[in-house]
Structure formats: structure tokens, C-alpha cells
Scaffold this active site. Structure first.
Site, PDB file in Angstrom:
ATOM      1  N   ASN A   9      41.043  34.063  41.480  1.00 39.47           N
ATOM      2  CA  ASN A   9      42.417  33.810  40.574  1.00 39.47           C
ATOM      3  C   ASN A   9      42.213  32.420  40.034  1.00 39.47           C
ATOM      4  OD1 ASN A   9      43.145  33.239  43.157  1.00 39.47           O
ATOM      5  ND2 ASN A   9      45.312  33.433  42.797  1.00 39.47           N
ATOM      6  N   GLU A  40      44.757  29.940  38.072  1.00 35.52           N
ATOM      7  CA  GLU A  40      46.150  29.963  37.417  1.00 35.52           C
ATOM      8  C   GLU A  40      46.121  28.587  36.193  1.00 35.52           C
ATOM      9  OE1 GLU A  40      48.845  29.493  40.836  1.00 35.52           O
ATOM     10  OE2 GLU A  40      48.299  31.848  41.143  1.00 35.52           O
ATOM     11  N   GLU A  81      39.885  39.878  40.066  1.00 33.78           N
ATOM     12  CA  GLU A  81      39.420  41.066  39.751  1.00 33.78           C
ATOM     13  C   GLU A  81      38.767  40.843  38.266  1.00 33.78           C
ATOM     14  OE1 GLU A  81      42.345  40.685  41.018  1.00 33.78           O
ATOM     15  OE2 GLU A  81      43.035  42.807  42.006  1.00 33.78           O
TER      16      GLU A  81
HETATM   17  N1  THU Z   1      46.371  37.940  41.642  1.00 30.99           N
HETATM   18  C1  THU Z   1      45.201  38.517  41.473  1.00 30.99           C
HETATM   19  O1  THU Z   1      44.373  37.283  41.572  1.00 30.99           O
HETATM   20  N2  THU Z   1      45.154  39.783  41.535  1.00 30.99           N
HETATM   21  C2  THU Z   1      45.923  40.626  41.645  1.00 30.99           C
HETATM   22  O2  THU Z   1      45.477  42.085  41.685  1.00 30.99           O
HETATM   23  C3  THU Z   1      47.123  40.502  41.578  1.00 30.99           C
HETATM   24  C4  THU Z   1      47.581  38.864  41.616  1.00 30.99           C
HETATM   25  C5  THU Z   1      46.835  36.472  41.484  1.00 30.99           C
HETATM   26  C6  THU Z   1      47.579  36.071  40.249  1.00 30.99           C
HETATM   27  C7  THU Z   1      48.289  34.907  40.788  1.00 30.99           C
HETATM   28  O3  THU Z   1      47.327  33.865  40.605  1.00 30.99           O
HETATM   29  C8  THU Z   1      48.508  35.227  42.395  1.00 30.99           C
HETATM   30  O4  THU Z   1      47.658  36.175  42.331  1.00 30.99           O
HETATM   31  C9  THU Z   1      49.961  35.352  42.370  1.00 30.99           C
HETATM   32  O5  THU Z   1      50.534  36.422  41.514  1.00 30.99           O
END
Ligand code: THU
Length: 133
Positions: free
Chosen positions: A42, A44, A55
């Protein structure tokens, strides 16, 4: 590649998470039918909206490199202080399920859980009655 091995790859991908706002680190490993693997984490953003899930990072990396035939994805996540051996299962968000739906068939496999206790779902199970044009 076994579900446990793909989940182990997702744990490695999680180490690269950029999550200074949620402090929740997620990793994904996307397996192609030819055996190649694309990793994602992820990423941000201070404006929150541009944040990309692990994903989708993996899927967009694969698509942009010309890959198209996907077999499975493994997903792991947890607070940045949670040790890798203590991670609990997480499940893909709705946006990521819809992106999987764009590029994957109903029998595409989604592995959650841990290398010791993998959980396996099909995309059909995780996103029934999918929207398609
Ligand atoms: N997040 C993911 O990477 N995949 C998911 O399926 C759900 C949420 C991440 C987004 C954000 O950076 C963190 O988790 C908290 O929501």
C-alpha cells in the site's frame, strides 16, 4: 507455487509499505499463469484519496508490464508494529475486488491468512453478482 509460498511473498512485499497515516502495512503477491509473481504494497498520500492498496499496486504493475493471465493473489496486512509471525488474516477491500473483477475470471484465487494457515477464496465467492459492461 503453493498458497503458503505466495503468502510468504506477500509478507516480503509488506516490508515496503508506505503507510505513515494509517500505520497499517499491507503486502500483496500476484501470481500469473506462467509462474511469474508481481509484488505490491500500500502507498498512502497526505491527501488520503490518492492512496493505493497493495492489491491494486500489484495488479497495476502487472498490467503495465504486459501481463494478463492471473491465477491467484495473496494478501497480508497488519499494524506496522505487528511482527510478521503474528499477522492475522485480512481481506481485500471492495475497490480492489472490483479491480480484480476487471482482469480476472471467477475462479481466480484469493489467499488470505498466514503461511501456516492459508485461507483460500475464489473471486466469485468474494464478489458475487459482479458489475461488468
Ligand atoms: N489497504 C490495502 O492495502 N488493501 C486493502 O484491501 C484494504 C486496505 C490499505 C489502504 C491503507 O493504506 C491502509 O490499508 C489502511 O486502510
Amino acid at each position: 507455487m503453493s498458497p503458503s509460498e505466495l503468502i510468504s511473498q506477500a509478507i516480503i512485499a509488506r516490508r515496503r509499505a508506505y503507510a505513515p497515516y494509517s500505520h497499517f502495512w499491507v503486502g500483496a503477491a500476484l501470481l500469473c499463469q506462467d509462474g511469474s509473481v508481481y509484488l505490491g504494497c500500500n502507498i498512502e498520500n497526505s491527501a488520503y484519496g490518492p492512496t493505493v492498496c497493495a492489491e491494486r499496486t500489484a495488479i497495476f504493475k502487472a498490467i503495465s508490464e504486459g501481463a494478463s493471465d492471473f491465477a491467484a493473489i495473496a494478501i497480508v496486512g497488519g499494524g506496522q508494529d505487528v511482527p510478521e509471525e503474528s499477522l492475522a488474516p485480512i481481506y481485500p477491500c471492495g475497490v480492489c475486488r472490483q479491480v480484480m473483477s476487471e482482469f480476472c475470471k471467477g475462479d481466480f484465487l484469493i489467499y488470505c491468512g498466514t503461511p501456516q494457515q492459508p485461507l483460500s477464496f475464489t473471486l466469485d465467492e468474494m464478489l458475487p453478482c459482479r458489475f461488468e459492461l
